[in-house]
Scaffold this motif. Structure first.
Motif, PDB file in Angstrom:
ATOM      1  N   TRP A 154       0.598  -1.402  -0.006  1.00  0.00           N
ATOM      2  CA  TRP A 154      -0.111   0.036  -0.176  1.00  0.00           C
ATOM      3  C   TRP A 154       0.936   1.125  -0.013  1.00  0.00           C
ATOM      4  N   GLY A 155       2.093   1.260   0.346  1.00  0.00           N
ATOM      5  CA  GLY A 155       3.041   2.427   0.270  1.00  0.00           C
ATOM      6  C   GLY A 155       2.417   3.444   1.303  1.00  0.00           C
ATOM      7  N   GLY A 156       1.629   3.093   2.277  1.00  0.00           N
ATOM      8  CA  GLY A 156       1.247   4.100   3.143  1.00  0.00           C
ATOM      9  C   GLY A 156      -0.091   4.758   2.980  1.00  0.00           C
ATOM     10  N   ASP A 157      -0.591   4.123   1.896  1.00  0.00           N
ATOM     11  CA  ASP A 157      -1.795   4.592   1.496  1.00  0.00           C
ATOM     12  C   ASP A 157      -2.949   4.076   2.274  1.00  0.00           C
ATOM     13  N   LEU A 158      -3.638   4.445   3.498  1.00  0.00           N
ATOM     14  CA  LEU A 158      -4.539   3.692   4.123  1.00  0.00           C
ATOM     15  C   LEU A 158      -6.017   3.678   3.867  1.00  0.00           C
ATOM     16  N   SER A 159      -6.215   4.485   2.433  1.00  0.00           N
ATOM     17  CA  SER A 159      -7.468   4.479   1.708  1.00  0.00           C
ATOM     18  C   SER A 159      -7.701   3.206   1.152  1.00  0.00           C
ATOM     19  N   ARG A 160      -6.557   2.255   1.013  1.00  0.00           N
ATOM     20  CA  ARG A 160      -7.120   0.877   0.302  1.00  0.00           C
ATOM     21  C   ARG A 160      -7.362  -0.219   1.546  1.00  0.00           C
ATOM     22  N   ILE A 161      -7.490   0.493   2.881  1.00  0.00           N
ATOM     23  CA  ILE A 161      -8.148  -0.416   3.983  1.00  0.00           C
ATOM     24  C   ILE A 161      -9.676  -0.473   3.619  1.00  0.00           C
ATOM     25  N   TYR A 162     -10.294   0.234   2.991  1.00  0.00           N
ATOM     26  CA  TYR A 162     -11.778   0.188   2.859  1.00  0.00           C
ATOM     27  C   TYR A 162     -12.147  -1.011   2.153  1.00  0.00           C
ATOM     28  N   THR A 163     -11.377  -1.380   1.059  1.00  0.00           N
ATOM     29  CA  THR A 163     -11.642  -2.191   0.140  1.00  0.00           C
ATOM     30  C   THR A 163     -11.110  -3.550   0.940  1.00  0.00           C
ATOM     31  N   ALA A 164      -9.918  -3.621   1.471  1.00  0.00           N
ATOM     32  CA  ALA A 164      -9.215  -4.908   2.196  1.00  0.00           C
ATOM     33  C   ALA A 164     -10.051  -5.385   2.973  1.00  0.00           C
ATOM     34  N   CYS A 165     -10.830  -4.395   4.026  1.00  0.00           N
ATOM     35  CA  CYS A 165     -11.631  -5.044   5.193  1.00  0.00           C
ATOM     36  C   CYS A 165     -13.134  -4.881   5.083  1.00  0.00           C
ATOM     37  N   ARG A 166     -13.349  -4.786   3.607  1.00  0.00           N
ATOM     38  CA  ARG A 166     -14.860  -4.743   3.311  1.00  0.00           C
ATOM     39  C   ARG A 166     -15.742  -6.078   3.378  1.00  0.00           C
ATOM     40  N   PHE A 167     -16.856  -5.957   4.072  1.00  0.00           N
ATOM     41  CA  PHE A 167     -17.599  -7.183   4.031  1.00  0.00           C
ATOM     42  C   PHE A 167     -18.228  -7.372   2.569  1.00  0.00           C
TER      43      PHE A 167
END
Length: 448
Positions: free
Chosen positions: A435-448
């Protein structure tokens, strides 16, 4: 957070307080599994938390579930704040965390089916409006000022009180999510033994399910920030309940503990009356400043019992409260872990033998080590990775003896037990790597 309780009529004898807890006793054949989980909703276009009202909102989601899937509404004043159907409830946490309080189930297979139905129904309503949900123990990016407040009087009172008694109360309310399981007991002695094992081993659940390593858009230094928050909230109503490990522990001692916890409110005619910091003991005497001359009902007692937040809690059943919210398989693994430990006599005996020699310092040390380091933590010579391997093995054997094929629900924990890396570790690796420090990707990674 709980909805208003229906405990019963006037309290005419002090003994009724303990009798209320004892009324939850059930024979083993009637023991059930109740799973609760909270999840963060967000707007898929803006990645902002869902407000209560509006086109893409919590209220619209509740209305959609009510209309399409036959849920009955629960109102506070004019606001739709929950739903009920077939023994289950949908309710709202202070910051809009969307909670399913599942119906009491006989098996973990039923628990899984209930969860899948709920997630499918939520997705069917949320998707077209541009909303989604993610399973994490703490909101990773949103700051406190960004969080909405749900229109519930209980939360307004609690918010005003939190800064008086700790440093992280509002963080707990608005920016954390958990999964917990509610289990039955058969007698006072059974309650005490289960609570002792539950409290001592709650750090294992915290470590195995640690899933909140980010806050305010960056790593927070903990694997379970949610658990750390509870250590800085309100010492009067949180913690590991050392008194339950003393001789004489039982219903009456637990009642004394709850009576010593300052009140938040009294619920009357759809309104929450401010009783912040006041004493339920005074209420029993008709001397509560908020309602002078009035004495409480068992419903008031039931409400007050929901305002204590130890790592394991007694009502008419026992609540295991130590785990972060996670993905779908982990939401089933948490009740599987505790069911295996608590609902098989042999497993409960072995688990108690494992922890009965520990001191208060060991239990508290493990609690804090689990929050900080998950399975890599240790305290007083006890390593959480080693302990967790033992505990999951005990739970697996307990489930196997139930003869229902439920032990497979624990399989999702095996990679963590093999490597020592839990969900929080995997998210940190992605953040620091792909992710290179881009935490916006967590919304997809942890989405139900």
């Amino acid at each position: 957070m709980s909805i208003p309780q229906q405990g019963g009529g006037p309290i005419e004898r002090f003994e009724q307080l303990a009798e209320y807890i004892a009324s939850g006793e059930k024979p083993a054949a009637d023991w059930r599994i109740g799973t609760e989980h909270e999840k963060f909703g967000f707007d898929t276009k803006t990645l902002r938390p869902l407000p209560y009202a509006g086109e893409t909102s919590i209220e619209a989601l509740l209305q959609g579930l009510r209309t399409r899937f036959g849920w009955e509404p629960l109102f506070e004043q004019e606001h739709l704040i929950g739903l009920t159907r077939n023994g289950a409830n949908v309710s709202l946490e202070p910051g809009g965390q969307f909670e399913l309080s599942g119906a009491p189930m006989a098996t973990l297979h039923e628990t899984r089916a209930e969860l899948d139905t709920h997630l499918a129904e939520v997705a069917e309503i949320a998707g077209p409006m541009g909303a989604a949900f993610m399973g994490l123990g703490a909101a990773p990016v949103w700051r406190e000022a960004e969080m909405p407040m749900m229109p519930k009087g209980r939360y307004r009172l609690m918010t005003a009180y939190m800064d008086r008694v700790g440093t992280m109360g509002k963080t707990m309310m608005y920016r954390t999510s958990t999964v917990q399981v509610n289990l039955d007991f058969g007698s006072e002695a059974d309650m005490v033994k289960k609570m002792r094992v539950a409290l001592a081993l709650q750090p294992v659940a915290t470590a195995l399910f640690a899933n909140s390593p980010f806050l305010d858009g960056k790593p927070n230094g903990f694997r379970s920030w949610r658990s750390n928050v509870w250590s800085h909230l309100d010492d009067a109503r949180t913690g590991m309940l050392p008194f339950l490990f003393e001789d004489g522990a039982g219903y009456e001692r637990y009642v004394d503990y709850v009576l010593d916890v300052p009140m938040y409110f009294v619920y009357r005619d759809g309104h929450y009356i401010d009783a912040l910091g006041q004493s339920f003991r005074d209420f029993l005497k008709g001397e509560l400043p908020a309602l002078p001359g009035e004495k409480p009902t068992l419903s008031d007692w039931a409400d007050h019992m929901t305002t204590v937040f130890p790592e394991a809690r007694v009502k008419k059943y026992i609540e295991m409260r130590g785990a972060d919210c996670g993905d779908r398989d982990h939401l089933v693994a948490l009740p599987a872990l505790w069911t295996g430990l608590m609902y098989d006599t042999g497993a409960l005996d072995v688990a108690w033998d494992l922890v009965k020699g520990w001191t208060d310092a060991t239990r508290e040390g493990l609690r804090r080590a689990a929050a900080k380091s998950a399975l890599q933590g240790e305290a007083e010579g006890v390593r959480l990775l080693d302990l967790s391997r033992q505990v999951v093995a005990i739970a697996r054997e307990g489930l196997a003896r139930r003869g229902l094929g439920e032990e497979s629900c624990l399989d999702v924990l095996e990679p963590a037990l093999a490597t020592g890396a839990v969900a929080a570790d995997r998210l940190l690796a992605l953040y620091n790597g792909e992710w290179g420090g881009d935490l916006s990707r967590i919304y997809t990674a942890c989405r139900f």
